[in-house]
Design a protein around this motif. Structure first.
Motif, PDB file in Angstrom:
ATOM      1  N   MET A   1     123.446 -23.803  70.264  1.00 46.71           N
ATOM      2  CA  MET A   1     123.050 -22.464  70.649  1.00 46.71           C
ATOM      3  C   MET A   1     124.178 -21.737  71.356  1.00 46.71           C
ATOM      4  SD  MET A   1     119.209 -23.336  71.887  1.00 46.71           S
ATOM      5  CE  MET A   1     118.129 -24.244  70.799  1.00 46.71           C
ATOM      6  N   ALA A   2     124.851 -22.474  72.247  1.00 45.80           N
ATOM      7  CA  ALA A   2     126.025 -21.861  72.848  1.00 45.80           C
ATOM      8  C   ALA A   2     127.080 -21.598  71.803  1.00 45.80           C
ATOM      9  CB  ALA A   2     126.575 -22.761  73.955  1.00 45.80           C
ATOM     10  N   THR A   3     127.094 -22.430  70.718  1.00 48.53           N
ATOM     11  CA  THR A   3     128.030 -22.184  69.633  1.00 48.53           C
ATOM     12  C   THR A   3     127.818 -20.791  69.066  1.00 48.53           C
ATOM     13  OG1 THR A   3     127.979 -24.530  69.078  1.00 48.53           O
ATOM     14  CG2 THR A   3     128.828 -23.032  67.406  1.00 48.53           C
ATOM     15  N   LEU A   4     126.558 -20.464  68.861  1.00 47.79           N
ATOM     16  CA  LEU A   4     126.259 -19.144  68.312  1.00 47.79           C
ATOM     17  C   LEU A   4     126.682 -18.052  69.273  1.00 47.79           C
ATOM     18  CD1 LEU A   4     122.717 -19.816  66.862  1.00 47.79           C
ATOM     19  CD2 LEU A   4     124.887 -19.845  65.661  1.00 47.79           C
ATOM     20  N   ALA A 371     125.991 -18.592  60.050  1.00 46.73           N
ATOM     21  CA  ALA A 371     125.889 -19.642  61.064  1.00 46.73           C
ATOM     22  C   ALA A 371     124.573 -20.376  60.877  1.00 46.73           C
ATOM     23  CB  ALA A 371     125.960 -19.031  62.469  1.00 46.73           C
ATOM     24  N   PRO A 372     124.413 -21.542  61.524  1.00 48.87           N
ATOM     25  CA  PRO A 372     123.145 -22.279  61.410  1.00 48.87           C
ATOM     26  C   PRO A 372     121.953 -21.398  61.770  1.00 48.87           C
ATOM     27  CG  PRO A 372     124.790 -23.655  62.446  1.00 48.87           C
ATOM     28  CD  PRO A 372     125.424 -22.299  62.293  1.00 48.87           C
ATOM     29  N   THR A 387     122.016 -24.887  57.594  1.00 48.81           N
ATOM     30  CA  THR A 387     121.826 -25.930  58.606  1.00 48.81           C
ATOM     31  C   THR A 387     123.150 -26.366  59.228  1.00 48.81           C
ATOM     32  OG1 THR A 387     121.925 -27.673  56.914  1.00 48.81           O
ATOM     33  CG2 THR A 387     119.751 -26.786  57.474  1.00 48.81           C
ATOM     34  N   GLY A 388     124.293 -26.005  58.585  1.00 51.37           N
ATOM     35  CA  GLY A 388     125.581 -26.359  59.143  1.00 51.37           C
ATOM     36  C   GLY A 388     126.692 -25.620  58.430  1.00 51.37           C
ATOM     37  N   VAL A 396     134.462 -21.395  53.366  1.00 52.48           N
ATOM     38  CA  VAL A 396     133.314 -21.697  54.233  1.00 52.48           C
ATOM     39  C   VAL A 396     132.340 -22.549  53.436  1.00 52.48           C
ATOM     40  CG1 VAL A 396     131.407 -20.762  55.587  1.00 52.48           C
ATOM     41  CG2 VAL A 396     133.600 -19.528  55.472  1.00 52.48           C
ATOM     42  N   THR A 397     132.134 -23.768  53.891  1.00 52.92           N
ATOM     43  CA  THR A 397     131.182 -24.667  53.236  1.00 52.92           C
ATOM     44  C   THR A 397     129.888 -24.673  54.038  1.00 52.92           C
ATOM     45  OG1 THR A 397     132.981 -26.067  52.411  1.00 52.92           O
ATOM     46  CG2 THR A 397     130.747 -27.014  52.429  1.00 52.92           C
ATOM     47  N   LEU A 398     128.805 -24.330  53.356  1.00 50.35           N
ATOM     48  CA  LEU A 398     127.505 -24.249  54.011  1.00 50.35           C
ATOM     49  C   LEU A 398     126.632 -25.411  53.583  1.00 50.35           C
ATOM     50  CD1 LEU A 398     126.628 -20.451  53.535  1.00 50.35           C
ATOM     51  CD2 LEU A 398     127.847 -21.522  55.436  1.00 50.35           C
ATOM     52  N   SER A 399     126.017 -26.099  54.568  1.00 46.99           N
ATOM     53  CA  SER A 399     124.924 -27.032  54.272  1.00 46.99           C
ATOM     54  C   SER A 399     123.635 -26.226  54.350  1.00 46.99           C
ATOM     55  CB  SER A 399     124.894 -28.175  55.289  1.00 46.99           C
ATOM     56  OG  SER A 399     126.074 -28.926  55.233  1.00 46.99           O
TER      57      SER A 399
END
Length: 733
Positions: A1-4, A371-372, A387-388, A396-399
């Motif tokens: 969350m802080a990442t966001l 972003a996630p 999710t990642g 940009v690789t998205l999961s």
């Protein structure tokens, strides 16, 4: 969350590159901002069930309506009270019993609450919603405002200026809680707590403030009756607990975090031209639909059920055709009605199965803003949740995992089980009867026995503490507790006079009972053995038949009259007089010394919610009825040849009701003496004799009355050295 949060801040400052750097920095500080040290779990329903006294125990934050235990924060120890009863040696001597009470304080919440409703002690209702206590004692609740003052009891114990006000802490103070019902210990208490709104936005914003995180929320959906955060949990764990009920995503904003509901989630369009190398998700996804072990076939959800006094309730959801796939259990510190809990369980299970389809996408660098928790929509119309993210080589690789569709909005039918709840019926007013009886089996020989009965009109009546004053209400002392409601009422139709030597088959008594308790039939043998003995006015009678002829109205018939020497009272009945069934378990004896004879004793009966100074007082003048001899019987008079009067009678004994030797009855008095009052047309004269016979010659008649006595009345009573004259038997001639 802080990442966001830090990613957004970096993007604002330095564009996409700055956003990527911010994401890396935010990942490092995330555990400090939201996790604060080590592995933790979110709050569970069991966190609310056990009272704690541990130093440093977490203080719950409650929202809506919840049932929760508290934390013991102050106690003044146990208080012992002695209760003395009994008297002379023949009555078994004086008995001293002890009761215990405690005064203590329990912390309820770490935020302000609106109030406290019901309180349970060891699982049993201690205080009803109306504030009535089931056990003796008083409770005061402090809502946790910043202006609350110290409790007066705590301040008296700790000294002025040394008692904390506990501002910002909601707590309850129990004063002199009677502990007899709890094995003389402080019970495990739980409280019905009203703590304001359980709206998801309110909960999320308050939790953020409590964790010193700037956080806002809007358009969150998810009905619940209440929620509690009752553990040292990280903010992300608290939000995770809410996720099954309140679907949301965490977004970054320039001023902090924003919790967005599904209605606010914007799906970013991804066209085929955006896919690196022209790949499609079908080519690069890792389809895990065949991995059934990852999703359960049965999901159970435990939550507090408001319809069951907030006891834990469990709802189950089944995946058709997949019951062998395993079981997953979710326990949430929330209160949900059964239908809503069933809806949440089904949504959780559906989400677990729908999200099994996952994959990866490689996108150009201008998609670095994803972003996630973001949503994307592909050209085929399918929607996926990020999710990642991974950034490498300006790619940009998205999961991603497939998004869950909305389930039914109406809660399904659900059965919360048969509730095992205790009826919350206020005790109501206490009705008291204080009285004396003629000599009864087991009465003391050297002290006066007062008897007290209590009950109430409300079916919720439970007990009353009895207080006595022997000094004209200058002081009061507790003499015990009555916990069995007496069967009493008022007489609406009185019986006629009858012969006490035979069964009275003509008379009946109609009684309007105080409450819903039933009167019962009894056989003649049972009645002759003592069953169904009742006090009707001043007469004691027994009955074989009891018939309810209207709600709370009973007809009593097949009677034995004038029991225990109360024949004279058969002629004194009036409508509205008191009725009381004499059951030993419902009547408290109270022995007073002989020197109180003729004096007044004051009695109060205080229910658990009553304030003693406001309880009505019943004043009783002590007559010593249990020590008075019975009236003589079978008075016979004959005239001698000289016109003299010869009178004899049969003595009765207050200790001879059983007639054990079938010959004579014990005297039961210090000596045998009688008082006679002879009244004629010429006056009245009194005589004292020491045997059950009397003779008055013609000469004595003329000397006393001036003429032979030709008619009048003769009243005979037996005397007691302890209490004086017994009741008279009057003979007319």
């Amino acid at each position: 969350m802080a990442t966001l949060l830090l990613s957004a801040a970096g993007t604002l400052v330095a564009g996409p590159i700055g956003g990527a750097v911010g994401s890396l920095i935010g990942a490092r500080v995330d555990s400090h901002l939201l996790d604060r040290g080590g592995n933790r779990e979110g709050p569970r329903l069991s966190d609310l069930s056990v009272q704690s006294g541990d130093y440093g125990a977490p203080l719950a934050r409650h929202y809506g309506v919840m049932r929760s235990a508290g934390t013991l924060i102050w106690s003044d120890g146990l208080r012992e009270t002695a209760h003395r009863s009994g008297g002379g040696k023949k009555s078994g001597g004086r008995t001293t019993s002890y009761s215990y009470s405690a005064s203590f304080a329990v912390a309820l919440a770490g935020r302000r609450i609106d109030g406290v409703g019901r309180i349970w002690a060891d699982g049993k209702l201690l205080r009803g919603a109306a504030g009535d206590m089931r056990s003796g004692g008083r409770v005061r609740v402090y809502d946790g405002s910043e202006r609350q003052t110290p409790d007066t009891l705590i301040e008296a114990a700790l000294g002025p200026g040394h008692a904390p006000a506990f501002r910002g802490l909601a707590y309850a103070v129990f004063e002199d809680l009677e502990l007899a019902d709890f094995a003389n210990r402080i019970p495990n208490l739980s409280f019905e707590i009203f703590a304001g709104s359980a709206a998801p936005e309110t909960i999320v914003e308050d939790l953020g403030a409590a964790c010193d995180v700037e956080m806002s929320a809007s358009r969150l959906t998810g009905d619940m009756t209440g929620f509690s955060a009752a553990s040292h949990s990280a903010l992300k764990d608290l939000l995770g607990v809410l996720a099954p009920i309140v679907p949301h995503k965490v977004l970054a904003s320039p001023v902090g975090l924003h919790i967005a509901g599904p209605a606010e989630t914007k799906a970013w369009e991804v066209s085929p031209s955006d896919l690196v190398g022209g790949e499609t998700i079908g080519e690069r996804r890792r389809d895990v639909r065949s991995a059934a072990s990852g999703s359960p076939g049965i999901l159970t959800l435990a939550a507090a059920d408001p319809d069951r006094d907030f006891q834990p309730g469990v709802q189950r959801s089944f995946r058709v055709g997949a019951r062998q796939a395993g079981v997953r259990h979710i326990e949430l510190p929330v209160s949900l009605h059964a239908g809503r809990a069933k809806q949440v369980a089904e949504a959780c299970l559906r989400r677990l199965w729908d999200r099994r389809r996952s994959g990866e996408l490689r996108l150009p660098f201008h998609h670095i803003h994803l972003a996630p928790n973001d949503a994307i929509r592909l050209s085929d119309g399918s929607e996926w949740t990020v999710t990642g993210t991974e950034i490498a080589g300006f790619t940009v690789t998205l999961s991603v995992e497939q998004r869950v569709g909305a389930g039914p909005q109406t809660p399904p039918a659900a059965d919360g089980g048969t509730p095992r709840v205790e009826a919350d019926i206020p005790q109501g007013e206490t009705v008291t009867r204080v009285f004396e009886l003629p000599p009864m089996d087991g009465d003391p020989d050297s002290s006066i026995r007062l008897r007290i009965a209590a009950g109430g009109r409300s079916p919720g009546w439970r007990y009353a503490e009895i207080w006595a004053s022997l000094d004209a209400e200058e002081s009061w002392r507790s003499i015990g507790v009555i916990s069995t409601a007496a069967k009493m009422g008022r007489v609406s139709a009185v019986p006629m006079s009858a012969d006490s030597s035979f069964w009275d088959m003509q008379s009946s008594v109609i009684v309007d009972m105080l409450d819903d308790q039933a009167l019962e039939n009894a056989s003649r043998n049972a009645v002759l053995s003592g069953a169904n003995l009742a006090k009707v006015g001043d007469e004691l009678l027994q009955f074989c038949r009891a018939e309810e002829i209207a709600p709370r109205r009973w007809r009593l018939s097949e009677l034995l009259r004038g029991r225990r020497g109360t024949e004279a009272a058969m002629a004194t009945h009036v409508e509205g007089e008191a009725f009381l069934l004499l059951e030993p378990e419902a009547i408290m004896p109270f022995d007073v010394p002989l020197d109180r004879l003729g004096g007044t004793i004051h009695i109060k009966a205080a229910g658990p919610a009553d304030s003693l100074p406001l309880v009505p007082v019943e004043a009783v003048t002590i007559s010593g009825a249990n020590l008075r001899p019975l009236s003589p019987v079978h008075i016979h008079m004959r005239r001698g040849a000289d016109a003299g009067l010869n009178v004899c009678w049969i003595r009765r004994s207050r200790r001879g009701f059983g007639w054990p030797d079938h010959v004579d009855v014990p005297l039961a008095e210090g000596r045998e003496r009688y008082r006679l009052r002879l009244s004629s047309q010429n006056g009245t004269a009194e005589y004292l004799v020491d045997e059950p016979q009397f003779a008055l010659s013609a000469a004595d008649q003329i000397a006393t009355f001036g003429a032979p006595v030709t008619g009048g009345t003769l009243a005979v009573s037996q005397l007691s050295d302890l209490v004086g004259d017994g009741p008279e038997t009057v003979f007319e001639f």
